[in-house]
Design an enzyme around this catalytic site. Sequence first.
Site, PDB file in Angstrom:
ATOM      1  N   GLY A  22       0.804  -1.220   0.000  1.00  0.00           N
ATOM      2  CA  GLY A  22       0.000   0.000   0.000  1.00  0.00           C
ATOM      3  C   GLY A  22       0.832   1.264   0.000  1.00  0.00           C
ATOM      4  N   ALA A  23       1.931   1.257  -0.747  1.00  0.00           N
ATOM      5  CA  ALA A  23       2.889   2.370  -0.684  1.00  0.00           C
ATOM      6  C   ALA A  23       2.560   3.509  -1.641  1.00  0.00           C
ATOM      7  CB  ALA A  23       4.297   1.864  -0.969  1.00  0.00           C
ATOM      8  N   ASN A  24       1.448   3.435  -2.348  1.00  0.00           N
ATOM      9  CA  ASN A  24       1.139   4.490  -3.315  1.00  0.00           C
ATOM     10  C   ASN A  24       0.495   5.715  -2.681  1.00  0.00           C
ATOM     11  OD1 ASN A  24      -1.131   2.264  -3.471  1.00  0.00           O
ATOM     12  ND2 ASN A  24      -2.137   4.227  -3.845  1.00  0.00           N
ATOM     13  N   GLY A  26      -0.753   7.761   1.427  1.00  0.00           N
ATOM     14  CA  GLY A  26      -0.802   7.766   2.882  1.00  0.00           C
ATOM     15  C   GLY A  26       0.509   7.450   3.556  1.00  0.00           C
ATOM     16  N   GLY A  28       2.185   4.663   3.814  1.00  0.00           N
ATOM     17  CA  GLY A  28       3.133   3.876   3.023  1.00  0.00           C
ATOM     18  C   GLY A  28       3.919   4.731   2.056  1.00  0.00           C
ATOM     19  N   SER A 146      -3.400  -0.177  15.094  1.00  0.00           N
ATOM     20  CA  SER A 146      -4.127   1.075  15.306  1.00  0.00           C
ATOM     21  C   SER A 146      -4.522   1.170  16.771  1.00  0.00           C
ATOM     22  CB  SER A 146      -5.386   1.096  14.427  1.00  0.00           C
ATOM     23  OG  SER A 146      -6.280   2.117  14.826  1.00  0.00           O
ATOM     24  N   TYR A 171     -13.553  -3.006  11.964  1.00  0.00           N
ATOM     25  CA  TYR A 171     -12.218  -2.414  11.848  1.00  0.00           C
ATOM     26  C   TYR A 171     -11.408  -2.674  13.119  1.00  0.00           C
ATOM     27  CZ  TYR A 171      -8.536   1.084  11.268  1.00  0.00           C
ATOM     28  OH  TYR A 171      -7.324   1.703  11.161  1.00  0.00           O
TER      29      TYR A 171
END
Length: 298
Positions: A22-24, A26, A28, A146, A171
């Site tokens: 998920g590095a694209n 936020g 990441g 979280s 969540y």
Amino acid sequence: MRSGFTADDVAQQSGRRFLITGANAGLGFEAAKVLAARGAHVVLACRDAGRAETAMDLIRDETPAATLSFQPLDLADLDQVREAAKAVLAGPRIDVLINNAGVMIPPRTLTKQGYELQFGVNHLGTFAFTGLIHGHVDDRIVVTASIAHKSGTMDYSDLDASRSYLHWPRYQMSKLANLLFMYELDRRLSAAGRATQAIGCHPGVAMTELTRHLPLPLRYMTPLATPFFNSAAQGAWPTLQAATGAHVQGGDYLGPQGLGEISGRSGPARATRDARDPKLARDLWRRSIDLTGVDPGI
């Protein structure tokens, strides 16, 4: 003298290889940007090639010599997770795996295999991908949790949310699962005599695109609360400390040091008793093997 870890404390990482899910966007993306600037080779493992290319272009705008590559990875599809793992295992070894990708409070959605999306992506996809490639990771495996885990309870009775779907409890459960997994993974790596360590982190309350599913009134109020929260770049500080901090040890859990662990520099964070319960963790591990078909073998 200041205390706590920030991006300024990240040492040179030349010659080291980091894979960030998920590095694209936020957290990441912010972690990838800092690591690339410190000379690391960063593998952006993301669902969308176009968004990954855009992210790499933005990183190169700041660090023209950045060493970056893209690995397709969709944690909502366990078949594709296996394909991604095969590609990773066929390539160079990884120094640090950063499990960052996740979803927060979407409308009821199912993974390809029929699990509720938050548990399916945040935990099951992460468990499967890590379970398949952990032997290819030499130094650290980071798992992003979280503060929401503190209200989480594990309930396996309705994993497709066909009877009930309350997005926040789902969540919270997924984030409790992240910590249970991290602690159990570190125990098993240590028992197997592996040098690789598992470390947990959380960003506090950070302004990222995960907030896009917040109820409309809360989204309108978000700009007013922004000064009290972490930016995405600040929210990545615990991730960066977990991945690179000189004094970090296996089983550590890191997060912001401000009031309520909401914002601030990174340092030790507090996990609930449930999150640290080995019995709950062993149960989750066994169930995760059954649900994903992936046995990490440790």
